[in-house]
Design a protein around this motif. Structure first.
Motif, PDB file in Angstrom:
ATOM      1  N   TYR A 240      21.300  -1.653   7.608  1.00 46.79           N
ATOM      2  CA  TYR A 240      20.308  -0.759   8.203  1.00 46.79           C
ATOM      3  C   TYR A 240      19.127  -0.601   7.254  1.00 46.79           C
ATOM      4  CZ  TYR A 240      18.373   3.233  10.712  1.00 46.79           C
ATOM      5  OH  TYR A 240      17.541   4.075  11.420  1.00 46.79           O
ATOM      6  N   GLN A 241      17.908  -0.591   7.801  1.00 43.75           N
ATOM      7  CA  GLN A 241      16.686  -0.465   7.020  1.00 43.75           C
ATOM      8  C   GLN A 241      15.886   0.745   7.493  1.00 43.75           C
ATOM      9  OE1 GLN A 241      14.637  -4.164   7.482  1.00 43.75           O
ATOM     10  NE2 GLN A 241      16.013  -5.301   6.126  1.00 43.75           N
ATOM     11  N   ILE A 242      15.332   1.475   6.535  1.00 41.16           N
ATOM     12  CA  ILE A 242      14.517   2.656   6.844  1.00 41.16           C
ATOM     13  C   ILE A 242      13.055   2.325   6.592  1.00 41.16           C
ATOM     14  CG2 ILE A 242      14.063   5.075   6.263  1.00 41.16           C
ATOM     15  CD1 ILE A 242      16.976   5.319   5.432  1.00 41.16           C
ATOM     16  N   GLU A 243      12.224   2.584   7.556  1.00 46.60           N
ATOM     17  CA  GLU A 243      10.812   2.221   7.480  1.00 46.60           C
ATOM     18  C   GLU A 243      10.088   3.024   6.391  1.00 46.60           C
ATOM     19  OE1 GLU A 243       9.232  -0.151   9.095  1.00 46.60           O
ATOM     20  OE2 GLU A 243      11.008  -0.760  10.243  1.00 46.60           O
ATOM     21  N   ASN A 244       9.049   2.404   5.845  1.00 43.74           N
ATOM     22  CA  ASN A 244       8.173   3.067   4.884  1.00 43.74           C
ATOM     23  C   ASN A 244       6.857   3.392   5.574  1.00 43.74           C
ATOM     24  OD1 ASN A 244       6.678   3.998   2.746  1.00 43.74           O
ATOM     25  ND2 ASN A 244       7.061   2.249   1.418  1.00 43.74           N
ATOM     26  N   PRO A 245       6.575   4.663   5.869  1.00 42.48           N
ATOM     27  CA  PRO A 245       5.366   5.008   6.632  1.00 42.48           C
ATOM     28  C   PRO A 245       4.063   4.808   5.861  1.00 42.48           C
ATOM     29  CG  PRO A 245       6.502   6.985   5.931  1.00 42.48           C
ATOM     30  CD  PRO A 245       7.396   5.842   5.545  1.00 42.48           C
ATOM     31  N   LYS A 246       4.124   4.785   4.516  1.00 41.23           N
ATOM     32  CA  LYS A 246       2.920   4.573   3.687  1.00 41.23           C
ATOM     33  C   LYS A 246       1.823   5.564   4.072  1.00 41.23           C
ATOM     34  CE  LYS A 246       3.868  -0.336   2.932  1.00 41.23           C
ATOM     35  NZ  LYS A 246       3.355  -1.724   3.023  1.00 41.23           N
ATOM     36  N   PHE A 247       2.082   6.812   3.796  1.00 37.36           N
ATOM     37  CA  PHE A 247       1.185   7.876   4.236  1.00 37.36           C
ATOM     38  C   PHE A 247      -0.205   7.785   3.616  1.00 37.36           C
ATOM     39  CE2 PHE A 247       5.437   9.849   4.786  1.00 37.36           C
ATOM     40  CZ  PHE A 247       5.371  10.053   6.146  1.00 37.36           C
ATOM     41  N   SER A 248      -0.302   7.313   2.377  1.00 37.75           N
ATOM     42  CA  SER A 248      -1.606   7.312   1.699  1.00 37.75           C
ATOM     43  C   SER A 248      -2.302   5.966   1.723  1.00 37.75           C
ATOM     44  CB  SER A 248      -1.432   7.739   0.236  1.00 37.75           C
ATOM     45  OG  SER A 248      -0.620   6.808  -0.460  1.00 37.75           O
ATOM     46  N   THR A 249      -1.594   4.911   2.127  1.00 36.10           N
ATOM     47  CA  THR A 249      -2.197   3.577   2.108  1.00 36.10           C
ATOM     48  C   THR A 249      -2.352   2.962   3.490  1.00 36.10           C
ATOM     49  OG1 THR A 249       0.000   2.602   1.718  1.00 36.10           O
ATOM     50  CG2 THR A 249      -1.354   3.085  -0.223  1.00 36.10           C
ATOM     51  N   ASN A 250      -2.047   3.722   4.534  1.00 34.15           N
ATOM     52  CA  ASN A 250      -2.292   3.170   5.865  1.00 34.15           C
ATOM     53  C   ASN A 250      -3.797   3.203   6.164  1.00 34.15           C
ATOM     54  OD1 ASN A 250      -2.979   5.763   7.262  1.00 34.15           O
ATOM     55  ND2 ASN A 250      -0.854   6.241   6.741  1.00 34.15           N
ATOM     56  N   LYS A 251      -4.183   2.500   7.221  1.00 33.42           N
ATOM     57  CA  LYS A 251      -5.603   2.307   7.507  1.00 33.42           C
ATOM     58  C   LYS A 251      -6.330   3.627   7.765  1.00 33.42           C
ATOM     59  CE  LYS A 251      -8.685  -0.375  10.507  1.00 33.42           C
ATOM     60  NZ  LYS A 251      -8.771  -1.348  11.646  1.00 33.42           N
ATOM     61  N   LYS A 252      -5.720   4.508   8.527  1.00 34.43           N
ATOM     62  CA  LYS A 252      -6.362   5.773   8.870  1.00 34.43           C
ATOM     63  C   LYS A 252      -6.517   6.670   7.646  1.00 34.43           C
ATOM     64  CE  LYS A 252      -5.916   9.773  11.933  1.00 34.43           C
ATOM     65  NZ  LYS A 252      -5.096  10.428  12.983  1.00 34.43           N
ATOM     66  N   ALA A 253      -5.471   6.748   6.807  1.00 32.79           N
ATOM     67  CA  ALA A 253      -5.531   7.607   5.621  1.00 32.79           C
ATOM     68  C   ALA A 253      -6.574   7.093   4.627  1.00 32.79           C
ATOM     69  CB  ALA A 253      -4.158   7.685   4.965  1.00 32.79           C
ATOM     70  N   TYR A 295       9.437  13.547   4.806  1.00 31.81           N
ATOM     71  CA  TYR A 295      10.057  12.283   5.194  1.00 31.81           C
ATOM     72  C   TYR A 295      11.226  11.944   4.264  1.00 31.81           C
ATOM     73  CZ  TYR A 295      10.390   7.522   6.985  1.00 31.81           C
ATOM     74  OH  TYR A 295      10.843   6.369   7.572  1.00 31.81           O
ATOM     75  N   GLN A 296      11.113  12.297   2.983  1.00 27.93           N
ATOM     76  CA  GLN A 296      12.214  12.054   2.048  1.00 27.93           C
ATOM     77  C   GLN A 296      13.445  12.869   2.429  1.00 27.93           C
ATOM     78  OE1 GLN A 296      10.413  12.922  -1.717  1.00 27.93           O
ATOM     79  NE2 GLN A 296       9.342  10.960  -1.835  1.00 27.93           N
ATOM     80  N   TRP A 297      13.243  14.122   2.821  1.00 30.07           N
ATOM     81  CA  TRP A 297      14.380  14.937   3.259  1.00 30.07           C
ATOM     82  C   TRP A 297      14.974  14.374   4.555  1.00 30.07           C
ATOM     83  CZ3 TRP A 297      17.028  18.125   0.445  1.00 30.07           C
ATOM     84  CH2 TRP A 297      16.432  18.806  -0.605  1.00 30.07           C
ATOM     85  N   LYS A 298      14.107  13.910   5.454  1.00 29.20           N
ATOM     86  CA  LYS A 298      14.592  13.326   6.697  1.00 29.20           C
ATOM     87  C   LYS A 298      15.407  12.069   6.413  1.00 29.20           C
ATOM     88  CE  LYS A 298      12.908  11.506  11.117  1.00 29.20           C
ATOM     89  NZ  LYS A 298      11.701  11.218  11.940  1.00 29.20           N
ATOM     90  N   THR A 299      14.937  11.257   5.453  1.00 31.59           N
ATOM     91  CA  THR A 299      15.664  10.039   5.087  1.00 31.59           C
ATOM     92  C   THR A 299      17.007  10.368   4.461  1.00 31.59           C
ATOM     93  OG1 THR A 299      13.564   8.881   4.731  1.00 31.59           O
ATOM     94  CG2 THR A 299      15.535   7.921   3.733  1.00 31.59           C
TER      95      THR A 299
END
Length: 324
Positions: A240-253, A295-299
């Motif tokens: 199982y793999q958990i996605e990395n949302p990349k909150f600060s490096t995504n295009k919108k941020a 997100y860390q707590w959710k993970t």
């Protein structure tokens, strides 16, 4: 022992008083650090000198923590050792500076408004910085407004409903988002400033709650391993793999941060508009930090809810490769 974090709701008078405390404590921290640096320079760089009358070794008396300085009271009370002989153990630099706090309040009367335990914890904060230095983590640095934003209480704190009592600050309202269960006692409280207000971290303890006991792998058939990834946040041993949302490096941020930083640069230096624009940048960084933590707590909850007995982790330095 666990920590609960709440957002404070101080009135205008309390907010101004808390801000003044932080400024005075920062000044006190820097003074104590300079005092220790002066002592080291005098003792080990300039060297000691010999008193002509007594022909004894002496040190300059320009700092509280000097080797033989009477101002610092460097010796503790006499104690008897196992042979029955009196001995006078030396005080540490932190003990000397804590002992000098009454003299500080006489010379600087405005420090009387700060709780004594808060001042003592301020000195112990410097002791921790020196301990980290001797463990190879860098020499303590002088603090400024950006990296000194908190202080600590160790006694006298009480909570009643949505109000918390802090010594010499009085009852302060707060958002009671997580009530403290019965049986827990308050050990330490830390007040910290963030971009959207003041927060308090309450460390609570219930001695009746048993500690976790170690168990062997042989007694636990269900074991799962976690590996920190790059494109994915966590890879589990069961595939199982958990996605990395990349909150600060995504295009919108990245686009939002670029626009807000550009607005800061275009404002006149020292103007109120520039400060407002800088606050917007800081609040955006805080929002990203809050998203990461949630997100860390959710993970973590997702991993422990997979009906397993043991979680195996790599011994890695993940501080530089956290969620971006």
């Amino acid at each position: 022992m666990t920590n609960y974090v709440y957002k404070l709701r101080p009135n205008q008078t309390q907010a101004l008083k808390i801000s003044a405390w932080v400024d005075m404590l920062r000044s006190h921290y820097n003074w104590c650090l300079n005092d220790r640096m002066t002592q080291y320079y005098q003792q080990f760089i300039e060297g000691n000198y010999c008193d002509i009358r007594t022909k004894g070794e002496a040190s300059p008396l320009t700092c509280f923590v000097s080797k033989s300085g009477a101002t610092g009271n460097p010796w503790k009370d006499s104690k008897l050792d196992f042979e029955g002989k009196a001995r006078n153990p030396r005080r540490s630099a932190g003990d000397i500076q804590i002992t000098a706090l009454p003299e500080l309040k006489i010379a600087r009367p405005w420090y009387n408004g700060i709780d004594s335990t808060v001042l003592q914890q301020n000195v112990k904060r410097l002791d921790i910085a020196y301990k980290n230095f001797f463990e190879g983590r860098g020499f303590p640095k002088f603090k400024n407004r950006s990296n000194f934003t908190s202080f600590t209480f160790v006694m006298g704190v009480k909570i009643k409903g949505n109000k918390i009592y802090l010594p010499k600050l009085g009852w302060i309202r707060f958002y009671n988002s997580r009530p403290i269960s019965d049986g827990f006692t308050i050990k330490v409280c830390a007040v910290r400033k963030r971009q959207n207000g003041w927060y308090i971290s309450v460390r609570i303890e219930d001695k009746s709650v048993p500690e976790y006991s170690a168990i062997s792998v042989a007694d636990s058939p269900k074991v799962i391993g976690c590996d920190l990834g790059i494109t994915k946040l966590v890879h589990l041993s069961d595939g199982y793999q958990i996605e990395n949302p990349k909150f600060s490096t995504n295009k919108k941020a990245k686009r939002t941060l670029k626009i807000r930083q550009r607005r800061v640069i275009r404002k006149t230096k020292g103007s109120k508009n520039r400060k407002k624009a800088a606050i917007r940048v800081s609040r955006f960084h805080q929002k990203i930090g809050d998203k990461r933590q949630a997100y860390q707590w959710k993970t973590a909850n997702l991993i422990v809810s997979r009906n397993i007995d043991i979680i195996a982790l790599e011994d890695l330095n993940i501080s530089g490769s956290a969620i971006r």
